[in-house]
Design a protein around this motif. Structure first.
Motif, short mmCIF file in Angstrom:
data_model
loop_
_atom_site.label_atom_id
_atom_site.label_comp_id
_atom_site.label_asym_id
_atom_site.label_seq_id
_atom_site.Cartn_x
_atom_site.Cartn_y
_atom_site.Cartn_z
N VAL A 285 0.71 -1.08 0.07
CA VAL A 285 0.01 0.15 -0.11
C VAL A 285 0.79 1.15 0.03
N PRO A 286 0.62 2.10 -0.79
CA PRO A 286 1.21 3.51 -0.75
C PRO A 286 1.44 4.12 0.68
N GLU A 287 2.49 4.95 0.83
CA GLU A 287 2.71 5.53 2.10
C GLU A 287 1.78 6.66 2.29
N SER A 288 0.49 6.48 2.15
CA SER A 288 -0.45 7.63 2.47
C SER A 288 -0.61 7.99 3.95
N VAL A 289 -0.18 7.07 4.81
CA VAL A 289 -0.22 7.11 6.00
C VAL A 289 1.00 6.64 6.74
N SER A 290 1.66 7.44 7.50
CA SER A 290 3.15 7.12 8.11
C SER A 290 2.77 6.06 9.34
N ASP A 291 3.70 5.52 9.59
CA ASP A 291 3.83 4.66 10.75
C ASP A 291 3.74 5.49 12.11
#
Length: 404
Positions: A285-291
């Motif tokens: 999944v693209p990094e639309s939400v960071s860790d």
């Protein structure tokens, strides 16, 4: 070895109830184009005038007997109803329908009068068991769904043919069809219970290009005839009919909430087994939400944390396409907490999306259903081949229920 057998009866309705007044409304609606080589719209017009019982009609001082399933009219009348410039176009449509064994007709050349008879009319439209007026402007008739497939495949579908195809395939409040409890949803009866479809499917079905299909659907939506719900990626789209309930059941139509529909859909998430846990979130999944935005409880989790973060990213991506603007904010927090034990078949989690400015917050129930690792396909929104893996959490399936 013991087995548990579940037997489920699949019920499908072989015909659809069409109101004559509805067809008359479409005939008068000049905003919907009828230029196409499919004959669905024209055949429904002819069916809407067919008799339920024997009657008489006077045309030019002559009286004609009209039997059940028949009608008699002038060629000029059909020319007006079909929206044709020339009468030979009407005869061409009648010839095409006759070749498909949909009807038989005769033409009286002297006074240009057409008499036609709908094939299989007594079988599809038996005498009603109650007293119901079947005049030409009120009442209804039954139309076999099998005829829809035959007629729309005769050539390119017009905007009117496409609308009627969607209308006839609408399903409302059927437990076997997902999301039909929210409103009349278009379901093409593929025995999956899944109303999602792709634009490629409509392209092949209507024999139109993808751009033409997209233009037709957007036009119907702008005219407030349908509600189109599209999901990102390859999940597909859904269509709800806005005026279906008032026409078919004489009750108030429901308002379709796109966000509510999005929460009810089951969407598969594929996490390849050969990818390491550290690289899972990057590859799937693209990094639309960071860790840093995802807060995962450390207690009671049965799905590995990297997989849960991948699922949260996918959920955020889906909710963003449905208009939840908080999922676009890089400062929003996603808090995931377990609600069930690992021994349960479906793992339930609480997902909260918190706005740092305090302007909005969303609370969802997230159900994750691990698939059988030995299974080769996912019988859900889409089907794909899965690699063999001993990990139970490789292919979780999510079901959201949410509210603000």
């Amino acid at each position: 070895m013991d087995y548990q057998l579940e037997l489920k009866q699949i019920v499908d309705f072989p015909r659809c109830r069409i109101y004559r007044e509805f067809i008359q409304t479409l005939i008068k609606d000049r905003s919907i184009r009828t230029n196409g080589s499919s004959c669905l719209f024209y055949f429904l017009i002819l069916c809407s005038y067919a008799n339920y019982s024997s009657s008489y009609r006077n045309i030019e001082h002559l009286t004609y007997t009209v039997a059940p399933g028949e009608w008699i009219c002038t060629l000029k009348e059909l020319q007006h109803q079909f929206r044709f410039r020339f009468q030979h176009q009407v005869l061409s449509v009648l010839d095409s329908l006759a070749e498909q064994n949909c009807l038989t007709y005769t033409l009286h050349e002297k006074n240009r009068i057409i008499r036609y008879k709908i094939s299989d009319w007594p079988k599809d439209n038996t005498a009603l068991s109650y007293n119901f007026p079947c005049k030409k402007d009120v009442g209804f008739f039954f139309f076999p769904i099998a005829n829809v497939h035959k007629l729309i495949h005769m050539g390119k579908c017009s905007e009117m043919d496409a609308l009627l195809d969607l209308w006839i395939h609408a399903v409302y409040n059927d437990p076997s069809v997902r999301c039909s409890d929210s409103g009349p949803v278009v379901y093409f009866r593929n025995q999956t219970g899944n109303p999602l479809f792709s634009y490629q499917y409509l392209t092949e079905r209507w024999q139109q290009s993808k751009s033409s299909v997209s233009r037709m659907l957007k036009k119907l939506e702008s005219n407030d005839m349908i509600t189109l719900i599209s999901y990102s990626g390859k999940h597909g789209s859904m269509i709800y009919l806005n005026n279906y309930l008032s026409v078919m059941f004489n009750i108030s139509d429901v308002m379709i909430d796109k966000e509510e529909i999005a929460m009810k859909m089951e969407l598969p998430i594929h996490i390849p087994g050969e990818v390491s846990a550290e690289k899972t979130t990057v590859s799937c999944v693209p990094e639309s939400v960071s860790d840093e935005q995802i807060i995962v409880s450390q207690e009671g989790f049965c799905v590995p944390e990297p997989h849960t973060k991948t699922i949260v990213r996918k959920v955020a991506e889906m909710l963003e396409t449905q208009g939840i603007v908080c999922c676009r904010c890089p400062k929003a927090k996603y808090i995931l907490s377990p609600l069930s034990a690992c021994k349960d078949i479906v793992y339930r989690y609480s997902l909260r999306i918190i706005c740092p400015l305090g302007s909005a917050s969303y609370h969802f129930e997230l159900n994750i259903k691990p698939q059988n690792p030995e299974a080769k396909t996912i019988p859900s929104v889409r089907t794909q081949t899965l690699p063999a893996s001993p990990s139970f959490s490789e292919i979780p399936e999510i079901l959201l229920k949410g509210g603000e």
